[in-house]
Design a protein around this motif. Structure first.
Motif, PDB file in Angstrom:
ATOM      1  N   ARG A 296       1.532   1.458  -2.796  1.00  0.00           N
ATOM      2  CA  ARG A 296       0.856   1.328  -1.496  1.00  0.00           C
ATOM      3  C   ARG A 296       0.217  -0.053  -1.362  1.00  0.00           C
ATOM      4  O   ARG A 296       0.289  -0.692  -0.316  1.00  0.00           O
ATOM      5  N   ARG A 300       1.337  -2.841   1.435  1.00  0.00           N
ATOM      6  CA  ARG A 300       0.363  -3.363   2.415  1.00  0.00           C
ATOM      7  C   ARG A 300       0.216  -4.877   2.283  1.00  0.00           C
ATOM      8  O   ARG A 300       0.124  -5.597   3.265  1.00  0.00           O
ATOM      9  N   LEU A 329       4.045   5.249   4.392  1.00  0.00           N
ATOM     10  CA  LEU A 329       4.517   3.907   4.042  1.00  0.00           C
ATOM     11  C   LEU A 329       5.610   3.448   5.005  1.00  0.00           C
ATOM     12  O   LEU A 329       5.642   2.287   5.427  1.00  0.00           O
TER      13      LEU A 329
END
Ligand code: SF4
Length: 432
Positions: A296, A300, A329
């Motif tokens: 994650r 990002r 996601l």
């Protein structure tokens, strides 16, 4: 003796006339038993290396190495030390028959623990191994503890002769060795009191135990030795409660959670995974601890660098356990790129439905998930399921799978690696 596999161009070794097949016998009078001896003994700047060339000629090389310059020798792979245990949860016991031979090797090798982070039980350590670990300061080691109470560990490793791990760790810790430990939990054998005692024992080692991972037992439909209870949601939840109690204490006393539940444990317990900050330097990410949080974070962090892929349709293949975490996601990726993402959840045809990890999907699963999807401009598959030789666990090659499918297929660790500018260029025709 260690044997040379390759010699780097323009290296000291090439200049000396060392060639592939040369046997390196000793360094500064000390015999070489394996790659560790070579790595540590040949680290000096002044060396006398006793060698035997493939022709049989004996040569004594006197070497004065300029500071920092490598000798340029690549060694043949070491003979792996085999495991003396027979754990009922062993992944290798859960493999189907007929796969390539190398997959059935049960290694338990402290040298690979140091060199590559492979977990070892230390149950086959001899006195000379302790001496080497201490002399070469092989630290940190990755240790499969599973349980510190001796009797429980004998049962778990299915080996009545297994040494007492607490004594072993104490002997090494006294010499400055540190450890990352794992506890694979078999419900009924090493949860509850055994886990509590084990964490307490490991905590008492202070800084010597750097981290502990609590990992649920992973079984396939072929795990014929297994007699324990299944790992269900309630058991996973109770394990995380135990982990959390110690982690709270560790955070307040040592500033790190110290003990971590694996990602799979959170998924089984249906609990939210901690954020990336919780894992600090991700000490056991290779063990599935914090891998989702790290993914994650990476996604990002790279969104702003992704190319625009408006109008492009991308298939993303994953395993059953990751599937619920993917939409979040993929939404981020879709808004950053303009592409449409189709999530394709593949079941594991080789190991059976209890094996849900994306990294264990095999070539046949990928083919099935993407078969006939000519509507996709591109497909991303988990890079973890392909080894360094381009093989899936079922011996299919990535190349043959890719060639059988109607769209370009990319192995990907974090999407951004595949959705590169090059991809944009390749797809410019498809998107038009
Ligand atoms: S220690 Fe246990 S799990 Fe590891 S290889 Fe040996 S038998 Fe398998």
């Amino acid at each position: 003796m260690v044997r040379v596999k390759g010699v780097l161009e323009d290296s000291i070794a090439q200049e000396l006339g060392i060639v592939p097949g040369t046997e390196l016998l000793s360094v500064n009078g000390r015999e070489l038993a394996d790659f560790l001896d070579w790595e540590f003994l040949a680290a000096d700047d002044e060396l006398v290396v006793d060698a035997r060339l493939p022709s049989g000629e004996h040569v004594l090389y006197e070497i004065e190495r300029p500071e920092g310059e490598a000798l340029g020798v690549e060694l043949e792979p070491p003979t792996i030390r085999r495991c003396a245990n027979r754990c009922e949860f062993c992944f290798i016991e859960g493999l189907p028959k007929g796969l390539r031979k190398s997959l059935y090797v049960r290694d338990d090798d402290y040298r690979l623990s140091f060199a590559y982070g492979n977990f070892a039980t230390l149950s086959n350590l001899k006195d000379r191994d302790f001496a080497r670990i201490l002399e070469y300061r092989l630290s940190p080691l990755y240790v499969s503890v599973h349980a510190t109470p001796w009797e429980a560990r004998k049962v778990l490793l299915n080996n009545p002769r297994v040494p007492n791990i607490v004594d072993q760790l104490a002997r090494l810790a006294a010499g400055g060795i540190q450890f990352h430990c794992q506890m694979v939990i078999v419900p009924g054998l090493n949860d509850g009191e055994v886990l509590a005692q084990s964490l307490s024992d490991l905590w008492s080692f202070g800084d010597a135990v750097l981290s502990v991972a609590v990992v649920p037992v992973g079984l396939t439909q072929f795990s014929h030795l297994y007699t324990g209870a299944p790992m269900d949601r309630g058991t996973a939840s109770a394990l995380l409660d135990a982990v959390d109690r110690w982690a709270q204490r560790a955070l307040s006393e040592r500033g790190t959670p110290w003990v971590f539940g694996s990602d799979e444990l959170y998924l089984l317990a249906e609990r939210a995974l901690p954020s990336a900050e919780y894992y600090g330097g991700f000490p056991q990410i290779e063990n599935g601890v914090g891998a989702v949080a790290s993914l994650r974070l990476r996604v990002r962090g790279r969104l702003a660098m992704l190319p625009r892929l408006d109008g492009v349709r991308i298939g993303v293949v994953t395993g059953v356990s990751m599937a619920p975490l993917m939409p979040e996601l993929l939404e981020l990726l879709a808004s950053a790129t303009g592409a449409t993402f189709d999530l394709l959840v593949a079941e594991n045809s080789l190991f059976g439905p209890t094996t849900t990890t994306a990294g264990l999907l095999v070539g046949a699963d990928i083919r099935r998930a993407l078969h006939g999807r000519a509507d996709l401009d591109l497909a991303l598959i988990p890079a973890e399921c392909i080894n360094d030789n381009g093989l899936f666990l079922d011996d299919e090659t990535f190349v043959s799978v890719r060639e059988a499918l109607p769209m370009p297929v990319y192995p990907s660790y974090d999407f951004a690696d595949a959705l590169s500018q090059e991809t944009e260029r390749l797809l410019s025709g498809a998107a038009a």
